[in-house]
Design an enzyme around this catalytic site. Structure first.
Site, short mmCIF file in Angstrom:
data_model
loop_
_atom_site.label_atom_id
_atom_site.label_comp_id
_atom_site.label_asym_id
_atom_site.label_seq_id
_atom_site.Cartn_x
_atom_site.Cartn_y
_atom_site.Cartn_z
N SER A 49 0.86 -1.18 0.00
CA SER A 49 0.00 0.00 0.00
C SER A 49 0.91 1.24 0.00
O SER A 49 2.12 1.13 0.24
CB SER A 49 -0.87 0.02 1.25
OG SER A 49 -0.06 0.22 2.40
N ASP A 81 -0.67 -1.41 -4.29
CA ASP A 81 -2.04 -1.63 -3.81
C ASP A 81 -2.71 -0.27 -3.56
O ASP A 81 -2.13 0.58 -2.88
CB ASP A 81 -1.94 -2.45 -2.51
CG ASP A 81 -3.29 -2.99 -2.04
OD1 ASP A 81 -4.19 -3.15 -2.87
OD2 ASP A 81 -3.41 -3.26 -0.82
N ASP A 103 -6.71 3.38 -7.82
CA ASP A 103 -7.99 3.31 -7.11
C ASP A 103 -8.73 4.63 -7.22
O ASP A 103 -8.51 5.56 -6.45
CB ASP A 103 -7.74 2.94 -5.64
CG ASP A 103 -9.05 2.81 -4.86
OD1 ASP A 103 -10.12 3.07 -5.43
OD2 ASP A 103 -8.99 2.44 -3.67
N GLU A 133 -10.58 -0.13 -9.66
CA GLU A 133 -11.68 -0.50 -8.74
C GLU A 133 -12.95 0.25 -9.10
O GLU A 133 -12.94 1.45 -9.33
CB GLU A 133 -11.27 -0.19 -7.29
CG GLU A 133 -12.39 -0.43 -6.28
CD GLU A 133 -11.93 -0.27 -4.81
OE1 GLU A 133 -10.75 -0.56 -4.52
OE2 GLU A 133 -12.75 0.14 -3.98
N HIS A 179 -12.17 -3.92 4.17
CA HIS A 179 -10.79 -4.01 4.66
C HIS A 179 -10.79 -4.18 6.18
O HIS A 179 -11.66 -3.64 6.86
CB HIS A 179 -9.99 -2.77 4.27
CG HIS A 179 -9.75 -2.67 2.79
ND1 HIS A 179 -10.33 -1.71 2.00
CD2 HIS A 179 -8.99 -3.43 1.96
CE1 HIS A 179 -9.93 -1.88 0.75
NE2 HIS A 179 -9.11 -2.92 0.69
N HIS A 207 -11.04 -7.74 -2.74
CA HIS A 207 -10.30 -7.06 -1.66
C HIS A 207 -10.93 -7.42 -0.31
O HIS A 207 -12.06 -7.92 -0.25
CB HIS A 207 -10.35 -5.54 -1.86
CG HIS A 207 -9.41 -5.05 -2.90
ND1 HIS A 207 -8.34 -4.23 -2.62
CD2 HIS A 207 -9.37 -5.29 -4.24
CE1 HIS A 207 -7.69 -3.97 -3.73
NE2 HIS A 207 -8.28 -4.60 -4.74
N GLY A 208 -10.19 -7.14 0.75
CA GLY A 208 -10.74 -7.33 2.09
C GLY A 208 -10.99 -8.78 2.45
O GLY A 208 -11.88 -9.09 3.25
N ASN A 229 -7.02 -10.50 -2.17
CA ASN A 229 -6.12 -9.63 -1.39
C ASN A 229 -6.19 -9.92 0.11
O ASN A 229 -7.28 -9.90 0.69
CB ASN A 229 -6.50 -8.15 -1.60
CG ASN A 229 -6.04 -7.62 -2.94
OD1 ASN A 229 -5.57 -8.38 -3.79
ND2 ASN A 229 -6.16 -6.32 -3.12
N THR A 232 -4.68 -8.16 6.60
CA THR A 232 -4.98 -8.24 8.03
C THR A 232 -4.71 -9.63 8.65
O THR A 232 -4.12 -9.72 9.73
CB THR A 232 -6.45 -7.84 8.26
OG1 THR A 232 -6.65 -6.52 7.73
CG2 THR A 232 -6.80 -7.85 9.73
#
Ligand code: G3H
Ligand code: 13P
Ligand code: ZN
Ligand code: NA
Length: 283
Positions: A49, A81, A103, A133, A179, A207-208, A229, A232
């Site tokens: 990121s 990212d 993004d 996105e 996320h 994502h997330g 993706n 976390t």
């Protein structure tokens, strides 16, 4: 070897599996991702990121990933990212990224398209892949009503127009993931995913994915998701091991004795995810 992301994703799409877009945040997390992908004979997308790039430094990050990719016998993509601007994209391309995400999801539809078109035009010249996105992937802390949630999700007809007009290589879609960690069980809109898949032919990105149940990840892949993706889940196992070591040993001071085991713990989580995605033994 370092390769463009589309090379990795087009094969995944043709063969019906997904490849991890795994976030790195420090040297140990990069090692955990690459070493495990190598052991599992899996292609891999290492992504940073803008926050991670500020933390590591773009020069250190690119030098380390390139060193790792050169040594690796699996395909590795180095991916930005959630890139926020044309300028950041060009900087990353100059530093050797093989793939970038622009993004523009917070912009109005036409402005998102215009920004992505500009990025695709520049990236194409140097063979760099582009992910964009459409729809808004939230943060877990965002509280939305059911109607609001619907409104934030990707509209299938817009997705078709978006991909046709921009020429992007991969599209991140909003189908109910967020996320960060989830409060309850995340509910994915699989009907929406199917509609998008029927109208759009480029690889789709989820994502997330940390905190999404394994059976839902598998279902999403069976319905056409090709890139998953994860950040976390890896951060959580890494930090849990650091916490365990510090709690159990008041005298430890050597970072290698703290971060080494954290890296090993992350490797096992990376392995679990690679096998869940079905990208193992594909090289
Ligand atoms: O999608 C974003 C990643 O999960 C990481 O974001 O490094 O800005 O916390 P961050
Ligand atoms: P998580 O924070 O749920 O792992 O999501 C990661 C992600 O989407 C990175 O772009
Ligand atoms: Zn994301
Ligand atoms: Na998540």
């Amino acid at each position: 070897a370092l390769v463009p992301m589309s090379q990795i994703l087009n094969k995944a799409q043709a063969e019906g599996y997904a490849v991890g877009g795994f976030n790195m945040n420090n040297l140990e997390s990069l090692q955990a991702i690459i070493e495990t992908a190598e052991e599992e004979r899996s292609p891999v997308i290492v992504q940073l990121s803008e926050g991670a790039l500020r933390y590591v430094g773009i020069d250190y990050a690119t030098a380390c990933v390139k060193a790792a990719a050169d040594k690796a016998t699996i395909p590795v993509a180095l991916h930005l990212d959630h890139g926020s601007s044309f300028e950041k994209i060009i900087e990353c391309i100059r530093y050797g990224f093989s793939s970038v995400m622009i993004d523009g999801s917070k912009l109005p539809f036409e402005e998102n398209i215009a920004l992505v078109q500009k990025v695709v035009e520049a990236a194409r010249v140097v063979g760099v892949s582009v992910e964009a996105e459409l729809g808004k992937i939230g943060g877990t802390e965002d509280d939305h009503t059911v109607d609001e949630r619907e409104a934030l999700m990707t509209n299938p007809d817009e997705a078709k127009e978006f991909v046709e007009r921009t020429g992007v290589d991969a599209l991140a879609i909003a189908i109910g993931t967020a996320h960060g960690p989830y409060k309850g069980k995340p509910e994915l809109d699989f009907e929406r995913l199917e509609k998008i898949r029927n109208l759009v032919n480029v690889p789709l990105v989820l994502h997330g994915a940390s905190g999404v149940y394994d059976e839902d990840i598998k279902k999403a892949i069976s319905l056409g998701i090709c890139k998953i993706n994860i950040n976390t889940d890896f951060q959580q196992v890494f930090t849990a091991k650091v916490r365990e070591i510090l709690n159990n040993d008041e005298k430890v001071y050597d970072p290698r004795k703290i971060l080494g085991p954290a890296k090993d713990a992350m490797k096992e989580k990376v392995r679990e995810k690679i096998r869940l995605l079905g990208s193992n033994n594909r090289v």
